[in-house]
Design an enzyme around this catalytic site. Structure first.
Site, PDB file in Angstrom:
ATOM      1  CG  HIS A 201     -10.859  -4.883  47.570  1.00  0.00           C
ATOM      2  ND1 HIS A 201     -11.928  -4.580  46.740  1.00  0.00           N
ATOM      3  CD2 HIS A 201      -9.933  -3.938  47.318  1.00  0.00           C
ATOM      4  CE1 HIS A 201     -11.642  -3.494  46.039  1.00  0.00           C
ATOM      5  NE2 HIS A 201     -10.431  -3.082  46.351  1.00  0.00           N
TER       6      HIS A 201
ATOM      7  CG  ASP B 233     -10.617  -0.649  43.018  1.00  0.00           C
ATOM      8  OD1 ASP B 233     -10.302  -1.550  43.802  1.00  0.00           O
ATOM      9  OD2 ASP B 233     -10.999   0.481  43.390  1.00  0.00           O
TER      10      ASP B 233
ATOM     11  CD  GLU C 230     -10.558  -1.489  49.619  1.00  0.00           C
ATOM     12  OE1 GLU C 230      -9.600  -0.715  49.766  1.00  0.00           O
ATOM     13  OE2 GLU C 230     -11.453  -1.259  48.796  1.00  0.00           O
TER      14      GLU C 230
ATOM     15  CG  HIS D 124     -13.435   4.000  42.643  1.00  0.00           C
ATOM     16  ND1 HIS D 124     -13.878   4.379  43.892  1.00  0.00           N
ATOM     17  CD2 HIS D 124     -12.688   2.889  42.849  1.00  0.00           C
ATOM     18  CE1 HIS D 124     -13.410   3.540  44.794  1.00  0.00           C
ATOM     19  NE2 HIS D 124     -12.675   2.636  44.183  1.00  0.00           N
TER      20      HIS D 124
HETATM   21 CO    CO Z   1     -11.649   1.053  45.076  1.00  0.00          CO
HETATM   22 ZN    ZN Z   2      -9.465  -1.425  45.574  1.00  0.00          ZN
END
Ligand code: CO
Ligand code: ZN
Length: 333
Positions: free
Chosen positions: A63, A165, A197, A307
């Site tokens: 993603h 990420d 995502e 995150h």
């Molecule tokens: Co994530």
């Molecule tokens: Zn991810």
């Protein structure tokens, strides 16, 4: 600096919260162009890169969207309230800098009268240094998205900064594509950079439906169990090799695919770890549930502080994952 860092710096620096992936898509397409025969974008914004072949259809997905915030309200003094785009934790947000698409930056702060432990995202606001509401509105409109802004660096063989990420998953795919560009394989390879995502695996399912792959592999980050006093034990460490996903909250991977990924690692000398992620999901689930069902698995980059604006992973795990994926792609019969 490693090649992995340079690629991540470029791909990671592109603005691309969920549903606003245009800049990331253009950045990736420009790099991917020389490795594949065909590049298309679907209506959801997935970027689908194909290296044509007469053999098995193998789909890889990473993603390209990131988490972020969206402006919902501007008060008379020009402070901006916001909602989340993807999963946010308040502990990661206080006093960090965010950047809107037009380059406007702001600091996230909080209402001091609320006891710290009781704070929710509703008690936080973005300060862009505006004089008042009208001044703020010259730079930020309701519905504008913003992303974390923080430095990216490489040190001691690890990368650190915002949006490993999943821009590092995108980088992993690009490295695998480069290795496969000249490789001997008949297989029909699809490298999909998926949209949205972080808000519910929304892009990957459509791509899997369209491609109808024989096997699908997601590439994303996963948590690690190697930090002091973690609540939940996890047998994944940063720097000990790419992780082959067994399951997460969204998916139970196809056992034969897990075994084939581990074998691909063994065949090219890359040590792997087994991942069971007890919180969070991945595109693997959406890939697997498309049409009448697809054999699916995932390779994950062990990543700390997911995150937050300061995620961390090992360069060697990224290089290992790319090599493993290239081995897997060429080896599918
Ligand atoms: Co994530
Ligand atoms: Zn991810």
């Amino acid at each position: 600096m490693s090649k992995v860092f340079d690629l991540w710096n470029e791909v990671g620096g592109a603005f691309g919260p969920s549903g606003r992936e245009d800049a990331v898509r253009e950045t990736i397409a420009a790099i991917a162009g020389e490795y594949v025969d065909d590049i298309t974008t679907d209506a959801l914004g997935n970027l689908i890169c194909r290296k044509k072949g007469a053999g098995k259809k193998v789909l890889f997905a990473a993603h390209m969207d990131s988490i972020g915030v969206v402006a919902t309200w501007i008060d008379d003094k020009g402070f901006i309230r916001f909602s989340q785009v993807g999963g946010l934790f308040k502990g990661d947000l206080i006093n960090i800098t965010v950047r809107f698409a037009n380059g406007t930056r702001g600091v996230i702060s909080y209402e001091e009268k609320t006891p710290f432990k009781d704070l929710t995202l509703d008690n936080l606001f973005i300060d862009i240094g505006a004089k008042d509401k009208a001044d703020a509105e010259k730079q930020v409109q309701i519905g504008d998205f913003a992303v974390f802004e923080a430095p990216r660096f490489e040190q001691n063989g690890v990368l650190c900064g915002p949006y490993l990420d999943n821009r590092i998953g995108c980088v992993t795919l690009l490295l695998a594509m480069e290795q496969l560009a000249e490789a001997e394989t008949e297989n029909d390879l699809y490298f999909v950079f998926t949209a949205q995502e972080e808000v519910g695996l929304r892009g990957a399912g459509a791509a899997s439906f369209a491609v109808e792959p024989d096997v699908a592999i997601a590439v994303d980050v996963t948590d690690t169990g190697d930090l002091p006093e973690r609540k939940t034990p996890m047998a994944v460490d940063m720097g000990k090799g790419p992780a082959v996903k067994v399951m997460d909250r969204s998916v139970i991977c196809t056992p034969a695919v897990c075994a084939a990924l581990e074998q691909a690692g063994a065949d090219c000398g890359i040590a792997t770890q087994r991942e069971i992620l007890q919180f969070g999901g991945t595109d693997t689930a959406a890939l697997q549930k498309a049409r009448a069902g697809v054999q699916a698995g995932a390779v994950s980059i062990p990543t700390r502080y997911i995150h937050s604006p300061s995620e961390m992973c090992a360069v060697s795990d990224v290089e290992g994952a790319a090599k493993l994926l290239a081995q897997f792609a060429a080896g599918q019969k």
